[in-house]
Design a protein around this motif. Sequence first.
Motif: not given
Length: 282
Positions: A123-125, A128-132, A163-166, A138-139
């Motif tokens: 889920q997190v993966h 984060l693909i979408e949000k970054t 960093a804030e997104i993560v 960013a990869k």
Amino acid sequence: MVRHPSALSKFEQIVAASKGKKIVMFLDYDGTLSPIVDDPDSAFMSDTMRRAVRSVAKPFPTAIVSGRCRDKVFEFVKLAELYYAGSHGMDIKGPAKASRHNKAKAKGVLFQPASEFLPMIEQVHDSLIEKTKCIPGAKVENNKFCVSVHFRCVDEKSWNTLAEIVKAELKEYPKLKLTQGRMVFEIRPTIKWDKGKALEFLLESLGFADCTNVLPVYIGDDRTDEDAFKVLRKRGQGIGILVSKYPKDTNASYSLQEPAEVMDFLLRLVEWERLSRARPKW
Ligand SMILES: O=P(O)(O)OC[C@H]1O[C@H](O[C@H]2O[C@H](CO)[C@@H](O)[C@H](O)[C@H]2O)[C@H](O)[C@@H](O)[C@@H]1O
């Protein structure tokens, strides 16, 4: 900061410590067996390094301990006779075939202490693909039991935003934690498991639990390798070797500057073992 002595110039001291002991090798992958490159998917290992690792694994049980997922690191290393601990030690597998090193227990060993986290990591993966997507360079890498968010190719001005997104993503997952590697954010389960625990698990699987006649040698370049160096210090047993061109705060006892020196060290070890076998024992 102190520069730790070179494992090459102190080679005799290192092998003297192995007298009457079985050397067990632990090797990190990125930055240790392969040079650091911009694209994580292109961090190939040279054929000469592969030959060196293959030679060292003949006399000494050898494990690759990596932050990458096990399948991916195996695709790079391609040596079936080794032990592999992927996802920072959370995915451990021994060679399928029996060898002279693996006592029955270690053959084909499979240990995945974080398996319950698989759906959460997926889920997190995906999220984060979408949000970054808005951050060029960013990869996001799926390492099965952890996620790596790379910023090596991101403009420095955007590091904080990334960093804030993560961090914001992690607020939704209190069972996950954030650590940092070389230009990479690492998202991992909060379980008490790391490369140090993996080292201890593998020693036990190989039949060396509580043994004094074993000398684990761990070579690694990253912060996550410090967990293994710490374990060696605590046991008062083994040799930690940091791969770094620069002096660093470390729990390792020796250093090597780069993967090319790691290869020299491995080949010297192989030659030393060959000569010590050939030497008459009287
Ligand atoms: O434990 P390791 O085997 O050292 O793995 C740690 C991370 O290594 C990889 O990232 C690093 O190497 C990349 C290729 O050289 C480089 O582009 C990146 O900046 C480094 O952080 C790997 O991609 C990660 O998944 C591992 O966690």
